[in-house]
Design an enzyme around this catalytic site. Structure first.
Site, mmCIF file in Angstrom:
data_model
loop_
_atom_site.group_PDB
_atom_site.id
_atom_site.type_symbol
_atom_site.label_atom_id
_atom_site.label_comp_id
_atom_site.label_asym_id
_atom_site.label_seq_id
_atom_site.Cartn_x
_atom_site.Cartn_y
_atom_site.Cartn_z
ATOM 1 N N GLY A 55 0.838 -1.242 -0.162
ATOM 2 C CA GLY A 55 0.080 -0.054 -0.023
ATOM 3 C C GLY A 55 0.850 1.065 0.033
ATOM 4 N N GLY A 66 2.359 5.621 4.574
ATOM 5 C CA GLY A 66 1.254 5.974 5.433
ATOM 6 C C GLY A 66 0.013 5.487 5.339
ATOM 7 N N SER A 67 -0.105 4.436 4.543
ATOM 8 C CA SER A 67 -1.490 3.534 4.583
ATOM 9 C C SER A 67 -1.904 2.778 5.715
ATOM 10 C CB SER A 67 -1.728 2.930 3.294
ATOM 11 O OG SER A 67 -0.585 1.916 3.088
ATOM 12 N N GLY A 68 -0.929 2.805 6.661
ATOM 13 C CA GLY A 68 -1.006 1.748 7.743
ATOM 14 C C GLY A 68 -0.275 0.631 7.969
ATOM 15 N N LYS A 69 0.446 0.237 7.096
ATOM 16 C CA LYS A 69 1.154 -1.151 6.859
ATOM 17 C C LYS A 69 1.731 -1.644 8.032
ATOM 18 C CE LYS A 69 3.357 -0.251 3.383
ATOM 19 N NZ LYS A 69 2.966 1.286 3.024
ATOM 20 N N SER A 70 2.478 -0.602 8.612
ATOM 21 C CA SER A 70 3.682 -1.015 9.648
ATOM 22 C C SER A 70 2.723 -1.118 11.145
ATOM 23 C CB SER A 70 4.688 0.042 9.946
ATOM 24 O OG SER A 70 5.662 0.044 8.768
ATOM 25 N N SER A 72 6.140 -1.965 -1.969
ATOM 26 C CA SER A 72 6.238 -2.677 -3.257
ATOM 27 C C SER A 72 5.199 -2.324 -4.115
ATOM 28 C CB SER A 72 6.047 -4.098 -2.838
ATOM 29 O OG SER A 72 5.062 -4.648 -1.850
#
Length: 216
Positions: free
Chosen positions: A46, A49-53, A120
């Site tokens: 994503g 800043g989309s919240g992945k981590s 990615s």
């Protein structure tokens, strides 16, 4: 014709040095039986800043508390160590992904649930990852969040710098992000808290890696 020996251009390894895969005395199935669940690679993709981590960290902690063997490979942490020598050109980005994939495979072979949080951005690259890992072991998770929301969050200040031209090849600003066409799970991270996204992901992973599947 005999296969040409493996060559590593980055390390300068001689093309005449043969690299042979060494089998382990402990198989993946041995590890999975001991762990009590199957291994898998859970790939969160994503925009920055989309919240992945955050979702990856929350998911890993809950799975760990439930007794799963887990490890998280976060894009930033990878850049600080394993890939500290790489930049953000297309070539270096591809190499960054390649190293993460190979690292994930090592953990997968020990029966771990490997959670990868990595932008990615290229769809074709992610399809190649799926084939390298194996479609049966790969879960592509799309953290969907509008660009404007990611820019408002901007927890690291990267969007602001990219918009000022201080960061080149930044995904979402000067570099394109290609959305997954058929992700295993779609998380609309602008509409729900990270905890809810993690719960949805944990449900999927639990079903995929259930104890009953280990006897395969």
């Amino acid at each position: 014709m005999e296969k040409e020996p493996h060559t590593c251009e980055r390390t300068g390894m001689s093309p005449y040095v043969s690299v042979v895969s060494q089998p382990s005395a402990v198989t993946r199935l041995d590890c999975e039986r001991k762990n009590g669940h199957r291994g898998a690679v859970v790939w969160l993709t994503g925009l920055p800043g989309s919240g992945k981590s955050t979702i990856a960290q929350t998911t890993e902690k809950i799975l760990y508390d439930l007794g799963f063997q887990t490890v998280t490979l976060d894009g930033d942490n990878i850049r600080l160590g394993l890939c500290a020598d790489l930049g953000f050109s297309e070539v270096d980005r591809n190499e960054n992904v390649r190293r993460v994939v190979e690292t994930a495979k090592l953990f997968l072979d020990r029966g771990f649930i490997v959670i990868v949080a990595l932008v990615s951005p290229v769809r074709q690259s992610r399809e190649k990852i799926k084939q390298v890992i194996s479609p049966d072991d790969f879960l592509e998770i799309y953290c969907n969040c509008p660009l404007e929301v990611c820019e408002q969050r901007d927890p690291k200040g990267h969007y602001a710098r990219a918009n000022l031209g201080q960061i080149s090849n930044f995904t979402g600003v000067s570099s394109q992000y290609e959305e997954p066409l058929q992700p295993a799970l779609l998380l609309n991270t602008n509409m729900q808290e990270a905890g809810e996204s993690a719960r949805q992901l944990i449900k999927l992973v639990s079903e995929k890696c259930a104890v009953s599947v280990v006897s395969r």
